[in-house]
Design an enzyme around this catalytic site. Structure first.
Site, short mmCIF file in Angstrom:
data_model
loop_
_atom_site.label_atom_id
_atom_site.label_comp_id
_atom_site.label_asym_id
_atom_site.label_seq_id
_atom_site.Cartn_x
_atom_site.Cartn_y
_atom_site.Cartn_z
N SER A 1 12.98 -13.09 -16.26
CA SER A 1 13.01 -12.43 -14.95
C SER A 1 11.86 -11.44 -14.89
O SER A 1 11.38 -10.98 -15.94
CB SER A 1 14.34 -11.68 -14.79
OG SER A 1 14.24 -10.72 -13.75
N TYR B 1 21.22 -6.14 -17.72
CA TYR B 1 20.42 -7.32 -17.32
C TYR B 1 18.97 -7.16 -17.78
O TYR B 1 18.39 -8.06 -18.39
CB TYR B 1 20.50 -7.49 -15.80
CG TYR B 1 19.83 -8.72 -15.25
CD1 TYR B 1 20.46 -9.96 -15.25
CD2 TYR B 1 18.55 -8.64 -14.71
CE1 TYR B 1 19.84 -11.09 -14.73
CE2 TYR B 1 17.93 -9.76 -14.18
CZ TYR B 1 18.58 -10.98 -14.18
OH TYR B 1 17.96 -12.09 -13.66
#
Ligand code: NAD
Length: 288
Positions: A173, A186
């Protein structure tokens, strides 16, 4: 678009019943690969992906597995080999968010995200490396063959279908780079993927195994449905994307296809940012 870029190869895509994983599974099938569609909790959606691929002349199976479970991941690869004889490409795509400000983040939220997003990438990559080593360069009759093709009918039968021994693509990401308040678990998992991916790439490159990653920006999928569908949140998100549009799963699939193919044969240990410029510090567009 149909090509033969991945003909005679087998791709295993985790979390492929939805979003980015689904688009990658479909794109790889369109490029001639036989595809293992891993799913966790959506058997109907996974079946639809398999049926879609079959309708378009490809080959796919759906296999349930939790990527955070060692025994599930071992079984996932075994089922892939039983169905298609081998695996040439792993796309470790599964990922979740369990968001909370740090003072309220539970250990369970932390552990769930690390288990799926980071431990899951480790377990799948380790299994892929073990299998690539066992397979070696030899290919048994029928391995990864497209439906309707007979032995002796294959294009370039004397040549291996891929220059690499195997290929691993980690889906990371932009938050492996951009800190993300309220999502520390995350961001930590994605930052972990970066150094795991590069260490692994360094370790196995001499065996002909290519390991790379993709760092998507804002892609419209279930993971961020609220931000994409709510008008105000969407506007805010767009202000962070210099290119001026939210990405589609197909934008990421095109990059995955390239990383899986011989077109990227000299690309090792790289992360491709597919983010419309989100990682370019857009706040500084007007001079900061
Ligand atoms: P998604 O929710 O549609 O896909 C995630 C997939 O992972 C789902 O199919 C889910 O069933 C699967 N999954 C969850 N837990 C699992 C487990 N324990 N075992 C196996 N599979 C499991 O969302 P997406 O956007 O397609 O996400 C795919 C990947 O892309 C994730 O790793 C995510 O972090 C990453 N990503 C997405 C965006 C975005 O904007 N959509 C941005 C950056 C990175």
């Amino acid at each position: 678009m149909k090509t033969h870029m991945l003909a005679q190869q087998v791709a295993l895509v985790t979390g492929a019943s939805s979003g980015i994983g689904k688009a990658i599974a479909v794109a790889m099938a369109d490029a001639g690969a036989s595809v293992v569609v891993n799913f966790h909790s959506q058997p109907d959606a996974a079946r639809e992906v398999v049926e879609h691929i079959a309708r378009h002349g490809g080959r796919a199976i759906a296999v349930k597995a939790d990527v955070g479970s060692e025994s599930d991941v071992e079984r996932l690869f075994e089922e892939a080999v039983t169905a298609f004889g081998r695996v040439d490409i792993l796309v470790a795509n599964s990922g979740i968010q369990r968001d909370a400000p740090i003072g309220e983040m539970t250990l369970e939220q932390w552990n769930q995200v690390i288990a799926t997003n980071l431990t899951g990438q480790f377990l799948c990559a380790r299994e892929a490396v073990r299998l690539f080593r066992r397979q070696g360069r030899s290919r048994g009759p029928g391995d990864g063959r497209r439906e309707g093709q007979r032995e002796g009918q294959r294009e370039g039968a004397d040549e291996a279908p891929s220059r690499a021994l195997g290929k691993i693509i980690h889906i990371s990401s932009v938050h492996q780079l951009i800190p993300w308040a309220g999502h520390a678990n995350y961001a930590a998992s994605k930052g972990g993927i970066d150094l795991f991916m590069r260490s692994l790439a360094q370790e196995v490159a001499e065996e002909g195994i290519r390991v790379n990653a993709i760092a998507p920006g804002a892609i419209a999928t279930a993971i961020n449905r609220e931000s994409v569908e709510d008008e105000a949140a969407r506007k805010k998100m767009l202000s962070l994307i210099p290119y001026g549009r939210i990405g589609a799963p197909e934008d990421v699939a095109a990059a995955a296809l390239w990383l899986a193919s011989d077109a990227s044969d000299y690309v090792v240990g790289t992360t491709l940012f597919i983010d419309g410029g989100m990682s370019l510090y857009p706040e500084f567009r007007d001079g900061g």
